[in-house]
Design a protein around this motif. Sequence first.
Motif, PDB file in Angstrom:
ATOM      1  N   PHE A 201      -2.110  22.908   6.694  1.00 40.85           N
ATOM      2  CA  PHE A 201      -1.770  23.045   5.286  1.00 40.85           C
ATOM      3  C   PHE A 201      -0.689  24.117   5.121  1.00 40.85           C
ATOM      4  O   PHE A 201      -0.879  25.264   5.530  1.00 40.85           O
TER       5      PHE A 201
ATOM      6  N   HIS B 102      -0.171  21.923  -1.183  1.00 41.16           N
ATOM      7  CA  HIS B 102      -0.242  20.912  -0.119  1.00 41.16           C
ATOM      8  C   HIS B 102      -1.688  20.621   0.255  1.00 41.16           C
ATOM      9  O   HIS B 102      -2.076  19.466   0.466  1.00 41.16           O
ATOM     10  N   ALA B 103      -2.508  21.656   0.318  1.00 49.09           N
ATOM     11  CA  ALA B 103      -3.923  21.464   0.641  1.00 49.09           C
ATOM     12  C   ALA B 103      -4.612  20.647  -0.448  1.00 49.09           C
ATOM     13  O   ALA B 103      -5.418  19.745  -0.152  1.00 49.09           O
TER      14      ALA B 103
ATOM     15  N   THR C 104      -3.498  16.931  -0.158  1.00 53.96           N
ATOM     16  CA  THR C 104      -4.038  16.295   1.050  1.00 53.96           C
ATOM     17  C   THR C 104      -5.530  16.055   0.927  1.00 53.96           C
ATOM     18  O   THR C 104      -6.043  14.985   1.288  1.00 53.96           O
TER      19      THR C 104
END
Length: 395
Positions: free
Chosen positions: A321, A326-327, A330
């Motif tokens: 990440f 972004h984490a 995802t």
Amino acid sequence: MKRARFTEDQIIGVLKEHEAGAKTADLARKHGVSEATLYNWKAKYGGMDVSEAKRLKQLEDENAKLKKLLAEQMLDAAALRELLGKKMVGPAAKREGVAHLQAVMGLSERRACSLVDADRKMIRYRSRRAPDTELRTQLRDLANARRRFGYRRLFVLLRKGGEPSGINRIYRLYREEGLTVRKRRARRRAAGTRAPILVEAIANARWSVDFVHDQLACGRRFRILNIVDDVTRECLAAIPDTSISGRRVARELTVLIERRGKPGMIVSDNGTEFTSNAMLAWTQDHRIVWHFIAPGKPMQNGFCESFNGRMRDELLNESLFLDLDHARSTIANWIDDYNQRRPHSALGYLTPAAYAANLSATCDRLRNPDQLRRSHLAPPAPHGVKPPEALIAAG
């Protein structure tokens, strides 16, 4: 071995004639040999009697046999050294070993088979089975996309995609392609007896909440609040953030209840976020039963712990990440895949969303006696009694 024309007795007799005074040329002409042969016989057997000559012949034969055995043993040892790095287990490996010895050492097939301990019929066998190139490619691509899936889940996904092959064929190709999932070392778990809790087999009968931790590429740690429906195994929410307090947990649960409905019970551990004053006030305001597991007994919250393990194995350990945004994206994509497309072994390899839909339809039929009689099912249970199929063991 080529048979000699003259025995030791005959050679000694010829030499006796020569010692008696017969000329070499006459003896050679008489016995049909050359003079050089007579001189070689004299150098080898001169001064011996018949018994000594036989003993010398036996010693020479034994010496030749020993040399041959030594040469064969040295050749065998060299051949075995060639196979040190090869694991001779299974017909395919033995065929490769025999072919290697024949190509590198120049051994015969019989000799190589004896060293590898293989039957020559098995070495000569050539499979007539189809190469399954397309299926192998499809299986490899699917395993690369789902790196933590075993052959059972891959089989379910292939079957849903229209592949008619059975699970044994998929398992064989799975092993031949080397797609076996590497098992990570599991932590030691405390042994003990657990009494299962009967939970009604409907959605929202019981939720489980827990935290799982990870870190970003820069090294900054963050945590994820996971909320799971214990009956349908759906992940209701997965909220990642660097810090999640008790007030934040209460706020997220409030939003979830407005969207999905009120649960019958919520199970958690004794973390400070769940035992805070904010959470205690929230449970009283919403009149929700909150069950705390015993300290040091994480398996009492087994459904969420199992989900955390799947998330750790299939997502967190496989992803890097870059930042918190972004984490979040995802994890959101993985949760959608988990609920909608990932087959769950505890649900008969149905997805959690499909299982929840089937469960809802079953509950509707049980609540409607007219529809129940039309579908030739058993009559409803008496008032206040739960039918056996409406209860599941949980906890």
